[in-house]
Motif scaffolding. Structure first.
Motif, PDB file in Angstrom:
ATOM      1  N   ARG A 172       0.851  -1.189   0.000  1.00 14.71           N
ATOM      2  CA  ARG A 172       0.000   0.000   0.000  1.00 14.71           C
ATOM      3  C   ARG A 172       0.883   1.234   0.000  1.00 14.71           C
ATOM      4  O   ARG A 172       1.689   1.433   0.900  1.00 14.71           O
ATOM      5  CB  ARG A 172      -0.885   0.022   1.234  1.00 14.71           C
ATOM      6  N   ARG A 229       1.619   4.972   0.687  1.00 17.64           N
ATOM      7  CA  ARG A 229       1.058   5.890   1.672  1.00 17.64           C
ATOM      8  C   ARG A 229       0.781   7.270   1.093  1.00 17.64           C
ATOM      9  O   ARG A 229      -0.092   7.973   1.568  1.00 17.64           O
ATOM     10  CB  ARG A 229       1.994   6.008   2.875  1.00 17.64           C
ATOM     11  N   ARG A 282       8.017   0.635   5.084  1.00 13.18           N
ATOM     12  CA  ARG A 282       7.661  -0.091   6.295  1.00 13.18           C
ATOM     13  C   ARG A 282       7.276  -1.509   5.902  1.00 13.18           C
ATOM     14  O   ARG A 282       6.807  -1.760   4.790  1.00 13.18           O
ATOM     15  CB  ARG A 282       6.506   0.596   7.007  1.00 13.18           C
ATOM     16  N   GLY A 290       5.595  -5.368   7.497  1.00 18.37           N
ATOM     17  CA  GLY A 290       4.932  -6.116   8.552  1.00 18.37           C
ATOM     18  C   GLY A 290       4.836  -7.579   8.155  1.00 18.37           C
ATOM     19  O   GLY A 290       4.880  -7.922   6.974  1.00 18.37           O
ATOM     20  N   ASP A 337       3.867   0.688   2.468  1.00 21.11           N
ATOM     21  CA  ASP A 337       3.800  -0.339   3.506  1.00 21.11           C
ATOM     22  C   ASP A 337       3.778  -1.693   2.809  1.00 21.11           C
ATOM     23  O   ASP A 337       2.960  -1.927   1.924  1.00 21.11           O
ATOM     24  CB  ASP A 337       2.540  -0.183   4.349  1.00 21.11           C
ATOM     25  N   HIS A 338       4.679  -2.574   3.202  1.00 21.44           N
ATOM     26  CA  HIS A 338       4.754  -3.924   2.651  1.00 21.44           C
ATOM     27  C   HIS A 338       4.314  -4.889   3.748  1.00 21.44           C
ATOM     28  O   HIS A 338       4.819  -4.813   4.867  1.00 21.44           O
ATOM     29  CB  HIS A 338       6.184  -4.273   2.250  1.00 21.44           C
ATOM     30  N   VAL A 339       3.413  -5.795   3.439  1.00 16.77           N
ATOM     31  CA  VAL A 339       2.969  -6.805   4.400  1.00 16.77           C
ATOM     32  C   VAL A 339       3.178  -8.174   3.772  1.00 16.77           C
ATOM     33  O   VAL A 339       2.697  -8.440   2.667  1.00 16.77           O
ATOM     34  CB  VAL A 339       1.484  -6.617   4.787  1.00 16.77           C
TER      35      VAL A 339
END
Length: 89
Positions: A11, A13, A21, A23, A60-62
């Motif tokens: 996602r 930002r 970032r 997670g 953001d990387h998850v």
């Protein structure tokens, strides 16, 4: 992007900050605490290796672990993550 070993969610930002970032999520469906922790360690190692060069700045990387990720060869997981990051970029 879904692979046999993990799912990558990304996602952007769009807040002007270029910090990447990351997670990690591994559910109890994968196995007990030992198995989940082993999968999280593998995901962390993959992120350390590939995100600095292929990650999307300001996103953001998850990484979500899947049951196939425990048995897969680490180099194959690395190739899959690199491909997923290139496709997301």
């Amino acid at each position: 992007m879904a692979t046999p070993g993990f799912v990558l969610q990304l996602r952007r930002r769009d807040d002007g900050d270029t910090t990447m970032r990351v997670g990690f999520t591994v559910t109890r469906k994968i196995g007990g605490a030992v198995i989940r922790n082993r999968m999280k360690r593998r995901l962390r190692a993959l992120a350390r290796e590939h995100l600095p060069t292929l990650g999307v700045p300001g996103a953001d990387h998850v990484l979500i672990g899947r049951s196939g990720g425990i048995e897969r060869d680490f180099s194959v997981l690395g190739q899959e993550l690199a491909k997923a990051l290139r496709k997301a970029n």
